[in-house]
Design an enzyme around this catalytic site. Structure first.
Site, PDB file in Angstrom:
ATOM      1  N   HIS A  79       0.809  -1.220   0.000  1.00 25.49           N
ATOM      2  CA  HIS A  79       0.000   0.000   0.000  1.00 25.49           C
ATOM      3  C   HIS A  79       0.845   1.274   0.000  1.00 25.49           C
ATOM      4  O   HIS A  79       0.372   2.315  -0.453  1.00 25.49           O
ATOM      5  CB  HIS A  79      -0.950  -0.005   1.195  1.00 25.49           C
ATOM      6  CG  HIS A  79      -2.015  -1.053   1.103  1.00 25.49           C
ATOM      7  ND1 HIS A  79      -3.012  -1.028   0.152  1.00 25.49           N
ATOM      8  CD2 HIS A  79      -2.218  -2.183   1.833  1.00 25.49           C
ATOM      9  CE1 HIS A  79      -3.795  -2.089   0.305  1.00 25.49           C
ATOM     10  NE2 HIS A  79      -3.336  -2.800   1.312  1.00 25.49           N
ATOM     11  N   GLN A  82      -0.254 -13.796   4.098  1.00 25.73           N
ATOM     12  CA  GLN A  82      -1.415 -13.117   4.668  1.00 25.73           C
ATOM     13  C   GLN A  82      -2.708 -13.826   4.286  1.00 25.73           C
ATOM     14  O   GLN A  82      -2.965 -14.088   3.108  1.00 25.73           O
ATOM     15  CB  GLN A  82      -1.486 -11.666   4.186  1.00 25.73           C
ATOM     16  CG  GLN A  82      -0.519 -10.756   4.904  1.00 25.73           C
ATOM     17  CD  GLN A  82      -0.740  -9.303   4.571  1.00 25.73           C
ATOM     18  OE1 GLN A  82       0.173  -8.645   4.113  1.00 25.73           O
ATOM     19  NE2 GLN A  82      -1.935  -8.798   4.824  1.00 25.73           N
ATOM     20  N   GLU A 111      -6.514 -13.026   4.395  1.00 26.97           N
ATOM     21  CA  GLU A 111      -7.307 -11.806   4.577  1.00 26.97           C
ATOM     22  C   GLU A 111      -8.586 -11.801   3.753  1.00 26.97           C
ATOM     23  O   GLU A 111      -9.039 -10.760   3.290  1.00 26.97           O
ATOM     24  CB  GLU A 111      -6.454 -10.580   4.260  1.00 26.97           C
ATOM     25  CG  GLU A 111      -5.622 -10.701   3.002  1.00 26.97           C
ATOM     26  CD  GLU A 111      -4.594  -9.587   2.880  1.00 26.97           C
ATOM     27  OE1 GLU A 111      -4.770  -8.529   3.524  1.00 26.97           O
ATOM     28  OE2 GLU A 111      -3.631  -9.765   2.132  1.00 26.97           O
ATOM     29  N   ALA A 117      -8.025  -5.546   8.032  1.00 20.35           N
ATOM     30  CA  ALA A 117      -8.811  -4.600   7.228  1.00 20.35           C
ATOM     31  C   ALA A 117      -9.491  -5.300   6.061  1.00 20.35           C
ATOM     32  O   ALA A 117     -10.709  -5.185   5.854  1.00 20.35           O
ATOM     33  CB  ALA A 117      -7.918  -3.464   6.736  1.00 20.35           C
ATOM     34  N   ASP A 118      -8.708  -6.039   5.276  1.00 19.14           N
ATOM     35  CA  ASP A 118      -9.295  -6.750   4.138  1.00 19.14           C
ATOM     36  C   ASP A 118     -10.220  -7.871   4.592  1.00 19.14           C
ATOM     37  O   ASP A 118     -11.245  -8.136   3.956  1.00 19.14           O
ATOM     38  CB  ASP A 118      -8.191  -7.309   3.243  1.00 19.14           C
ATOM     39  CG  ASP A 118      -7.528  -6.231   2.404  1.00 19.14           C
ATOM     40  OD1 ASP A 118      -8.236  -5.571   1.628  1.00 19.14           O
ATOM     41  OD2 ASP A 118      -6.312  -6.046   2.517  1.00 19.14           O
TER      42      ASP A 118
END
Length: 267
Positions: free
Chosen positions: A49, A151, A153, A178-179
């Protein structure tokens, strides 16, 4: 150069030791070095990001190298060419985002290993990781020093978690709050009770499988909760968020109508 490759971060995970980290999104070697002097066990240099180029990642690895804090690189995705570049600049620990299936996990493992164990391209003489060909037997020993984290997610990844955990070469699994909360239908609400229940269950499943469990918590109480559930590598803040909070707090001391840090969402 007769050097033995070591990875203190990986060794501590193997022992089950808790490691406290910080997310670096500011993209500069200067800020990375400041963070490295603070004493965090690990520093996540974000290429997913944050707008980091390969050269940016390289300079940040150089900046933190003299210090005890261990760097973890998160590339924007887990393709074979990108993983090759990130490993060649000297990353020993990778966090690969958006791994949804065991097949994806196996592909990532293969991308980090030299033949005959994988598909990593050979170029040690031009790689910082091998000190430009000066580390003897680099290819023979590097696999043992690499630490690979993936990850989980999404709902799909949760459905496949047991199979992902069975993949040889995966050292740990990181829950992306978050995801994950968005995938479960609770965008920007990782604190929802159902999301919290799933996070707890997932952390316990990861540890029960003998893998390290990781999490990013920007709220201290959430970080403590994840540690209580068994997570053993937890990032407890993001440098850009901490910086903006500090700016807001200082401004509020001198300008009326300013109430300190704004309420921010999950990461």
């Amino acid at each position: 150069m007769n050097a033995l490759l070591t990875n203190p971060f990986k060794e501590r995970l193997r022992k089950g030791e808790v490691q406290i980290g910080l997310w670096l999104s500011s993209t500069t070697a200067y800020m990375a070095e400041i963070a490295a002097t603070s004493g965090y066990d690990w520093l996540l240099i974000d290429g997913e990001h944050a707008p980091n180029t390969i050269q940016d990642l390289y300079h940040q690895l150089q900046a933190v190298a003299p210090y005890a804090s261990q760097p973890v690189i998160r590339p924007v995705e887990g393709s074979k060419p990108l993983i090759k570049q990130v490993l060649d600049i000297g990353a020993q620990t990778l966090l690969i985002p958006m791994v949804d299936t065991a097949d994806q996990a196996r592909q990532v493992v293969s991308a980090t290993r030299y033949p005959p164990y994988g598909e990593r391209g050979v170029g040690a003489s031009v790689a910082r990781a091998a000190r430009w060909g000066r580390i003897e037997n680099y290819m023979a020993q590097v696999n043992d020093s690499l630490c690979l984290l993936v990850q989980v997610e999404s709902k799909t990844a949760l459905d496949n978690l047991d199979e992902i955990l069975d993949v040889e070469g995966i050292d740990g699994v990181f829950i992306g709050p978050a995801d994950l909360s968005a995938s479960l239908g609770y965008p920007d609400n990782a604190g929802h009770p159902e999301v919290q229940r799933i996070i707890e269950t997932s952390i316990r499943r990861i540890r029960a499988a003998g893998k390290a469990a990781g999490f990013l918590a920007v709220a201290p109480d959430m970080a403590q909760q994840c540690l209580a559930w068994g997570a053993n590598f937890v990032a407890v803040g993001v440098d850009t968020m901490l910086y903006s909070d500090a700016l807001d707090q200082r401004l509020a001391m001198f300008k009326s109508g300013k109430n300190g840090p704004r309420i921010k969402g999950s990461y």
